[in-house]
Every structure is written in C-alpha cells, then in structure tokens.
Design a protein around this motif. Sequence first.
Motif, PDB file in Angstrom:
ATOM      1  N   ILE A  75     -32.345 -39.174 -57.648  1.00  0.00           N
ATOM      2  CA  ILE A  75     -33.513 -39.970 -57.279  1.00  0.00           C
ATOM      3  C   ILE A  75     -33.316 -41.405 -57.760  1.00  0.00           C
ATOM      4  O   ILE A  75     -33.692 -42.361 -57.080  1.00  0.00           O
ATOM      5  N   ASP A  76     -32.660 -41.527 -58.936  1.00  0.00           N
ATOM      6  CA  ASP A  76     -32.434 -42.840 -59.542  1.00  0.00           C
ATOM      7  C   ASP A  76     -31.673 -43.804 -58.631  1.00  0.00           C
ATOM      8  O   ASP A  76     -31.840 -45.011 -58.733  1.00  0.00           O
ATOM      9  N   VAL A  77     -30.812 -43.274 -57.753  1.00  0.00           N
ATOM     10  CA  VAL A  77     -29.964 -44.156 -56.938  1.00  0.00           C
ATOM     11  C   VAL A  77     -30.685 -44.702 -55.704  1.00  0.00           C
ATOM     12  O   VAL A  77     -30.178 -45.605 -55.035  1.00  0.00           O
ATOM     13  N   ILE A  78     -31.884 -44.161 -55.418  1.00  0.00           N
ATOM     14  CA  ILE A  78     -32.615 -44.633 -54.234  1.00  0.00           C
ATOM     15  C   ILE A  78     -32.869 -46.135 -54.350  1.00  0.00           C
ATOM     16  O   ILE A  78     -33.371 -46.611 -55.361  1.00  0.00           O
ATOM     17  N   GLY A  79     -32.468 -46.856 -53.318  1.00  0.00           N
ATOM     18  CA  GLY A  79     -32.682 -48.293 -53.306  1.00  0.00           C
ATOM     19  C   GLY A  79     -31.620 -49.101 -54.033  1.00  0.00           C
ATOM     20  O   GLY A  79     -31.695 -50.315 -54.105  1.00  0.00           O
ATOM     21  N   THR A  80     -30.604 -48.434 -54.585  1.00  0.00           N
ATOM     22  CA  THR A  80     -29.513 -49.162 -55.245  1.00  0.00           C
ATOM     23  C   THR A  80     -28.271 -49.145 -54.359  1.00  0.00           C
ATOM     24  O   THR A  80     -28.244 -48.472 -53.335  1.00  0.00           O
ATOM     25  N   ASP A  81     -27.237 -49.864 -54.793  1.00  0.00           N
ATOM     26  CA  ASP A  81     -25.999 -49.953 -54.008  1.00  0.00           C
ATOM     27  C   ASP A  81     -25.262 -48.620 -53.946  1.00  0.00           C
ATOM     28  O   ASP A  81     -24.493 -48.371 -53.033  1.00  0.00           O
ATOM     29  N   ASP A  82     -25.511 -47.755 -54.933  1.00  0.00           N
ATOM     30  CA  ASP A  82     -24.830 -46.456 -54.980  1.00  0.00           C
ATOM     31  C   ASP A  82     -25.344 -45.488 -53.910  1.00  0.00           C
ATOM     32  O   ASP A  82     -24.792 -44.427 -53.704  1.00  0.00           O
ATOM     33  N   MET A  83     -26.407 -45.898 -53.242  1.00  0.00           N
ATOM     34  CA  MET A  83     -27.051 -45.048 -52.239  1.00  0.00           C
ATOM     35  C   MET A  83     -26.067 -44.551 -51.185  1.00  0.00           C
ATOM     36  O   MET A  83     -26.160 -43.413 -50.722  1.00  0.00           O
ATOM     37  N   LYS A  84     -25.132 -45.398 -50.817  1.00  0.00           N
ATOM     38  CA  LYS A  84     -24.195 -45.060 -49.739  1.00  0.00           C
ATOM     39  C   LYS A  84     -23.421 -43.780 -50.031  1.00  0.00           C
ATOM     40  O   LYS A  84     -23.220 -42.958 -49.160  1.00  0.00           O
ATOM     41  N   ASN A  85     -23.000 -43.630 -51.303  1.00  0.00           N
ATOM     42  CA  ASN A  85     -22.199 -42.457 -51.659  1.00  0.00           C
ATOM     43  C   ASN A  85     -23.074 -41.338 -52.207  1.00  0.00           C
ATOM     44  O   ASN A  85     -22.612 -40.420 -52.854  1.00  0.00           O
ATOM     45  N   SER A  86     -24.346 -41.432 -51.949  1.00  0.00           N
ATOM     46  CA  SER A  86     -25.263 -40.537 -52.622  1.00  0.00           C
ATOM     47  C   SER A  86     -25.136 -39.082 -52.200  1.00  0.00           C
ATOM     48  O   SER A  86     -24.876 -38.751 -51.044  1.00  0.00           O
ATOM     49  N   VAL A  87     -25.330 -38.203 -53.161  1.00  0.00           N
ATOM     50  CA  VAL A  87     -25.324 -36.773 -52.912  1.00  0.00           C
ATOM     51  C   VAL A  87     -26.687 -36.351 -52.359  1.00  0.00           C
ATOM     52  O   VAL A  87     -26.842 -35.280 -51.796  1.00  0.00           O
ATOM     53  N   LEU A  88     -27.666 -37.253 -52.537  1.00  0.00           N
ATOM     54  CA  LEU A  88     -29.041 -36.944 -52.158  1.00  0.00           C
ATOM     55  C   LEU A  88     -29.149 -36.448 -50.726  1.00  0.00           C
ATOM     56  O   LEU A  88     -29.757 -35.403 -50.465  1.00  0.00           O
TER      57      LEU A  88
END
Length: 277
Positions: free
Chosen positions: A205-218
């Motif tokens: 959830i923490d990565v939502i809206g950050t640059d890491d979003m692209k590789n997200s497991v979410l």
Amino acid sequence: SLGIGGVFGLLLVIAMQWLLSQNQTMEALIKQGLQSHEFKPFYQPILHSKSGKIVGCEVLVRWVKEDGTVIPPYQFIPYAEDSGLIIPITEQLLYRVVRDIKKLGWAGTDKFMSVNIVPEHLYSDDLYAYIKNLKTDDSWDFKNLSLEITERRKIEDLQQAKVTLSKFYELGIELKLDDAGTGYGGFSYVQELGISTIKIDKMFIDVIGTDDMKNSVLSSIIAFAEASSKKTIAEGVETNEQVEFLAKHGVYKIQGYVYAKPMPFNELVEWKKVAKN
Ligand code: C2E
Ligand code: CA
Ligand code: CA
Ligand code: CA
C-alpha cells in the motif's frame, strides 16, 4: 592460556547464556501477565470505503501492565511464539473478543472480529475446542469470528493445518491470509487452506503514488484475488489517495490510520458513536 579463539568462544558462551536467561525472564513475565489477565484485545475497525460503514475489526493484542503501561506486540510476541505461550494468550484474547462481540450485538450480522493465529494453533484441536466451547447461546455467531493466518511463517505440516482449518470453516469461521505477498507460498496457501479473504500488506500500500508503483506487486495480488474469486482487505492505509486508488482497482475494505487506529473496547464503542457506525 586462552588463545584469541578461546576468548571468543568464552564470550560466545556468555552471550548465549545471557540470551537464554533473557528468554527465561521474558517467559516468566508472560506467565505472570497471563495470570493477571494483562493481555487485552485492541480493535482496529475495517471500513467499506464507499458506504463508510464498519465491516469488522482486526484484533491486535496489547500487554497492559498493572500501572497502565501498554506493551506493543513486537516486544513480546516473538517470545510468546517460541515458548508456546501464544496459545494461552490467544485464548485469553478470544474470551474477551467473544464477550465484546455480544456487547456490540453483532449476532445475525456479517460483521467480524478477526483474530491472528500462528501455525502452532493448527497442529492440534485445542483452539477449535476452545472456540466451540465459547458459544453457549445465540448471542453471537461463528461468522462473527474470523482467523488470520500469516504467510510470513512457513506452515510445516500443511496436511494437518488443512484438516484443522476445514473444521473452522465448517463452523462458519472465515479464514484470511495475512501479510499476503510478503512471505512463504501465499498463493498455494490460498488454494490449499480454504482462504476466502486476502489481506494486502501495508508494504504494498505504501508504494501507491510513488515511483516504485511501476514494479509493484500490488496489481498482481489484486489480479490474483480477482481471478480466484477471493475477497480483499487492504491494511496500513494512511491516505485518501490510497483509498481512492484501491477503490479504482476494486478494493473497498480498508484498514488503516486513515480511518482509525487500534483501540481498547471502550474507545471502540465511543468511536462507533461518533463515526455513526
Ligand atoms: P499484522 O497482523 O500485520 O497487523 C497489522 C499491524 O499494522 C498492526 O500493528 C497495526 O496496528 C498496524 N497498522 C494498521 N494500520 C496501520 C497504518 O495505517 N499505519 C501503520 N504504520 N500501521 C498500521 P501491531 O498492532 O503493532 O501488530 C504488529 C503485529 O503483531 C501484527 O501484524 C501481528 O503479526 C502481530 N500480532 C498482533 N496481535 C497479535 C495476536 O493477537 N496474535 C498473534 N499471533 N500475533 C499478533
Ligand atoms: Ca493480522
Ligand atoms: Ca496483516
Ligand atoms: Ca502486516
């Protein structure tokens, strides 16, 4: 005389004995805490983001000392797990949780209290027997209880766990996979263990809206839940931006500081009044 290796070895022995004595002290303290009923459930509401209504709570243990000091789980849960004392602690919690479900008048509703359990609970019938005995009348239903099994720890005896969990499931107690995506074989657990809800860990959830979003497991967790018709709960949600993103992707059940922190029962009752929930 002792060589450098000998000195090192001696220090190692002393360090290990010290650690061992720390463990024993902690174990003795936990036992005292159990006798004084100091392990209390705190409740963190889980809300549906569209209706704003409470759907249930997660039960999070706190060690409340006589003087009112509140000890968080990370300071004693590891010791409780290693010593097996997590079993009586969980039973002490459940006793109060069921009493609180009754006080809330949740019987006949779909609202749940979700209790964390560890793999050790699945290797005997004790927890099952304990929970079954807690139901003495119709003032609460088994569906008002659910169990969270973390995928952070490996379930050594999957076959035995399966047998135990199927009994809970037959009673009507739902099973949730906790910390999904962070640990050991979560997706196979979902298939094997009769899991109906996947709790998406704060980490994703923490990565939502950050640059890491692209590789997200979410997105893969959400896609998996959808493909296997499992319900979802997002935990550790702190911002409205996260709530909106999750809603856009079909995740509506939200647990996190954005709505409420874990609190003792009397505060939960007040919170429900103020939140008209
Ligand atoms: P968990 O099961 O993943 O529980 C969620 C944790 O995230 C809780 O920490 C909760 O207070 C915290 N949290 C919820 N929303 C937010 C948020 O928006 N922001 C932040 N920063 N944190 C949030 P807590 O209560 O300290 O518990 C930590 C862990 O201890 C739990 O993680 C669980 O693994 C374990 N635990 C707690 N109670 C029990 C219990 O009764 N039995 C067992 N076996 N483990 C427990
Ligand atoms: Ca949990
Ligand atoms: Ca969790
Ligand atoms: Ca977590």
